[in-house]
Design a protein around this motif. Structure first.
Motif, PDB file in Angstrom:
ATOM      1  N   ILE A 102       0.835  -1.201   0.000  1.00  0.00           N
ATOM      2  CA  ILE A 102       0.000   0.000   0.000  1.00  0.00           C
ATOM      3  C   ILE A 102       0.874   1.258   0.000  1.00  0.00           C
ATOM      4  CG2 ILE A 102      -1.726   1.302   1.312  1.00  0.00           C
ATOM      5  CD1 ILE A 102      -2.817  -1.153  -0.143  1.00  0.00           C
ATOM      6  N   ALA A 103       1.940   1.249   0.787  1.00  0.00           N
ATOM      7  CA  ALA A 103       2.847   2.399   0.809  1.00  0.00           C
ATOM      8  C   ALA A 103       3.537   2.591  -0.537  1.00  0.00           C
ATOM      9  CB  ALA A 103       3.893   2.222   1.914  1.00  0.00           C
ATOM     10  N   GLY A 104       3.898   1.500  -1.192  1.00  0.00           N
ATOM     11  CA  GLY A 104       4.511   1.597  -2.508  1.00  0.00           C
ATOM     12  C   GLY A 104       3.557   2.167  -3.545  1.00  0.00           C
ATOM     13  N   CYS A 105       2.297   1.742  -3.494  1.00  0.00           N
ATOM     14  CA  CYS A 105       1.294   2.305  -4.418  1.00  0.00           C
ATOM     15  C   CYS A 105       1.103   3.798  -4.150  1.00  0.00           C
ATOM     16  CB  CYS A 105      -0.029   1.565  -4.273  1.00  0.00           C
ATOM     17  SG  CYS A 105       0.013  -0.104  -4.902  1.00  0.00           S
ATOM     18  N   PHE A 106       1.107   4.177  -2.889  1.00  0.00           N
ATOM     19  CA  PHE A 106       0.990   5.594  -2.541  1.00  0.00           C
ATOM     20  C   PHE A 106       2.184   6.388  -3.074  1.00  0.00           C
ATOM     21  CE2 PHE A 106       2.108   9.030   0.402  1.00  0.00           C
ATOM     22  CZ  PHE A 106       1.001   9.837   0.233  1.00  0.00           C
ATOM     23  N   LEU A 107       3.376   5.818  -2.949  1.00  0.00           N
ATOM     24  CA  LEU A 107       4.571   6.508  -3.430  1.00  0.00           C
ATOM     25  C   LEU A 107       4.558   6.664  -4.945  1.00  0.00           C
ATOM     26  CD1 LEU A 107       7.343   5.004  -1.153  1.00  0.00           C
ATOM     27  CD2 LEU A 107       6.506   7.350  -1.166  1.00  0.00           C
ATOM     28  N   PHE A 108       4.035   5.669  -5.662  1.00  0.00           N
ATOM     29  CA  PHE A 108       3.903   5.797  -7.116  1.00  0.00           C
ATOM     30  C   PHE A 108       3.062   7.010  -7.474  1.00  0.00           C
ATOM     31  CE2 PHE A 108       4.525   1.049  -8.120  1.00  0.00           C
ATOM     32  CZ  PHE A 108       5.854   1.252  -8.411  1.00  0.00           C
ATOM     33  N   GLY A 109       1.912   7.126  -6.860  1.00  0.00           N
ATOM     34  CA  GLY A 109       1.033   8.252  -7.160  1.00  0.00           C
ATOM     35  C   GLY A 109       1.580   9.575  -6.659  1.00  0.00           C
ATOM     36  N   PHE A 110       2.232   9.550  -5.522  1.00  0.00           N
ATOM     37  CA  PHE A 110       2.767  10.771  -4.922  1.00  0.00           C
ATOM     38  C   PHE A 110       3.926  11.332  -5.730  1.00  0.00           C
ATOM     39  CE2 PHE A 110       5.322  12.936  -1.563  1.00  0.00           C
ATOM     40  CZ  PHE A 110       4.427  13.943  -1.298  1.00  0.00           C
ATOM     41  N   ALA A 111       4.650  10.453  -6.438  1.00  0.00           N
ATOM     42  CA  ALA A 111       5.810  10.896  -7.216  1.00  0.00           C
ATOM     43  C   ALA A 111       5.404  11.841  -8.341  1.00  0.00           C
ATOM     44  CB  ALA A 111       6.553   9.696  -7.786  1.00  0.00           C
ATOM     45  N   PHE A 112       4.198  11.706  -8.851  1.00  0.00           N
ATOM     46  CA  PHE A 112       3.763  12.568  -9.952  1.00  0.00           C
ATOM     47  C   PHE A 112       3.196  13.901  -9.473  1.00  0.00           C
ATOM     48  CE2 PHE A 112       3.534   8.312 -11.825  1.00  0.00           C
ATOM     49  CZ  PHE A 112       4.361   8.523 -12.915  1.00  0.00           C
ATOM     50  N   THR A 113       2.961  14.044  -8.178  1.00  0.00           N
ATOM     51  CA  THR A 113       2.392  15.287  -7.665  1.00  0.00           C
ATOM     52  C   THR A 113       3.431  16.222  -7.068  1.00  0.00           C
ATOM     53  OG1 THR A 113       1.909  14.321  -5.505  1.00  0.00           O
ATOM     54  CG2 THR A 113       0.188  14.170  -7.184  1.00  0.00           C
ATOM     55  N   ILE A 114       4.595  15.710  -6.711  1.00  0.00           N
ATOM     56  CA  ILE A 114       5.617  16.579  -6.128  1.00  0.00           C
ATOM     57  C   ILE A 114       6.447  17.197  -7.240  1.00  0.00           C
ATOM     58  CG2 ILE A 114       5.693  15.342  -3.951  1.00  0.00           C
ATOM     59  CD1 ILE A 114       8.181  13.917  -4.893  1.00  0.00           C
ATOM     60  N   GLU A 115       7.154  18.255  -6.915  1.00  0.00           N
ATOM     61  CA  GLU A 115       7.925  18.988  -7.921  1.00  0.00           C
ATOM     62  C   GLU A 115       9.399  18.620  -7.939  1.00  0.00           C
ATOM     63  OE1 GLU A 115       7.247  23.126  -7.557  1.00  0.00           O
ATOM     64  OE2 GLU A 115       5.086  22.945  -7.778  1.00  0.00           O
ATOM     65  N   SER A 116       9.910  18.110  -6.835  1.00  0.00           N
ATOM     66  CA  SER A 116      11.318  17.727  -6.803  1.00  0.00           C
ATOM     67  C   SER A 116      11.440  16.308  -6.253  1.00  0.00           C
ATOM     68  CB  SER A 116      12.119  18.695  -5.937  1.00  0.00           C
ATOM     69  OG  SER A 116      11.630  18.696  -4.628  1.00  0.00           O
ATOM     70  N   PHE A 117      12.535  15.660  -6.571  1.00  0.00           N
ATOM     71  CA  PHE A 117      12.828  14.291  -6.136  1.00  0.00           C
ATOM     72  C   PHE A 117      11.791  13.280  -6.634  1.00  0.00           C
ATOM     73  CE2 PHE A 117      14.661  17.005  -2.755  1.00  0.00           C
ATOM     74  CZ  PHE A 117      15.992  16.740  -3.010  1.00  0.00           C
ATOM     75  N   GLN A 118      11.257  13.500  -7.830  1.00  0.00           N
ATOM     76  CA  GLN A 118      10.251  12.586  -8.364  1.00  0.00           C
ATOM     77  C   GLN A 118      10.833  11.197  -8.606  1.00  0.00           C
ATOM     78  OE1 GLN A 118       8.940  14.580 -11.871  1.00  0.00           O
ATOM     79  NE2 GLN A 118       7.405  15.787 -10.786  1.00  0.00           N
ATOM     80  N   ALA A 119      12.008  11.145  -9.155  1.00  0.00           N
ATOM     81  CA  ALA A 119      12.611   9.855  -9.479  1.00  0.00           C
ATOM     82  C   ALA A 119      12.938   9.060  -8.221  1.00  0.00           C
ATOM     83  CB  ALA A 119      13.873  10.052 -10.311  1.00  0.00           C
TER      84      ALA A 119
END
Length: 52
Positions: free
Chosen positions: A11-28
């Motif tokens: 669940i945390a990994g799925c959240f991180l996938f989605g969260f990566a597209f909403t932040i402006e830095s450190f997406q990768a």
């Protein structure tokens, strides 16, 4: 116990996938952390439950 930990990591990994597209830095880095969390969520039960 292993099931609860692996489910929480999934669940945390799925959240991180989605969260990566909403932040402006450190997406990768956040996206890669999601990949690692989901890989661990599949790896933990495979190794822990295989020994029982």
């Amino acid at each position: 116990m292993a099931f609860v930990l692996s489910f929480a990591l999934f669940i945390a990994g799925c959240f991180l996938f989605g969260f990566a597209f909403t932040i402006e830095s450190f997406q990768a880095i956040v996206f890669f952390a999601g990949i690692v969390a989901i890989a661990l969520s599949f790896g933990i039960p495979a190794h822990v439950l295989a020994k029982r």
